[in-house]
Design a protein around this motif. Sequence first.
Motif: not given
Length: 258
Positions: A63-65, A70-72, A184-187
């Motif tokens: 679910w994260r992807a 682009h997760y991991k 994980i991009p954040g801001i």
Amino acid sequence: MTIHLVVIDALNLIRRVHAAQPGEPDVQNTARVCCQALSKIIKFSEPSHIVAVFDHHGDDRGWRAELLPHYKEGRKPMPPELQAGMEIIQDAFMDLGIDSLLSDGDEADDLVATLALKVASRHQQVTIISTDKGYCQLLSPTLRVRDYFQQRWLDSPFVEKEYGVKPEQLPDYWGLAGISSSKIPGIPGIGPKAALELLSLYPDLDTILQAEDLPTKWQKKIIEHRESAEASKKVASLKTDLTLGFNLQDIRYLAPSS
């Protein structure tokens, strides 16, 4: 009965042991060294219950992807010989009295988190064995995280020294600063220093995103990248509400008879 559940983040242990082998890595040797490590962990922690949790090996990236495509991405895949020998390793674990739990479409860390929190919330002791600092968001008086390789506790003082925030603020911190190693991009434009400063002014990410008195230097970045921050926090947060298809009795530790 006093319960002490030890949860092994299995691939976290296995991949590090496998990569550290001199010369051509050998699965049988990996299994042997992992079992030596687990024997030490058992002796040190004296568990009443123990389980090794494994990631599933399917193509589903979880679910994260779906939230962050682009997760991991680009992470080094598991060596084929190690993946092929996983049953050998799991059998070796079973010979030590440690059952293996395979995640089914959910990442192993959510399964670890769900199981650990379920037991810890009943005021029973839980120790997670992993180098993954993501588990630190779960820390409580009855839930600990142990880095076997560095022989240290990833506890509240560790989190404060490493990040400058409280354990429960870690998902907010990562929602702002991101985690580059996991994509994980954040801001964009807000790094660890700014994230720490913001979390000293506001208690969490939701409050930051709703604040009307944001310092001017961050206002534009936060407004423009609100969705990225929310998705990053969600991805960095562990799910603790998965359905567990077993009970604690199933993973009771019984030392193998010699």
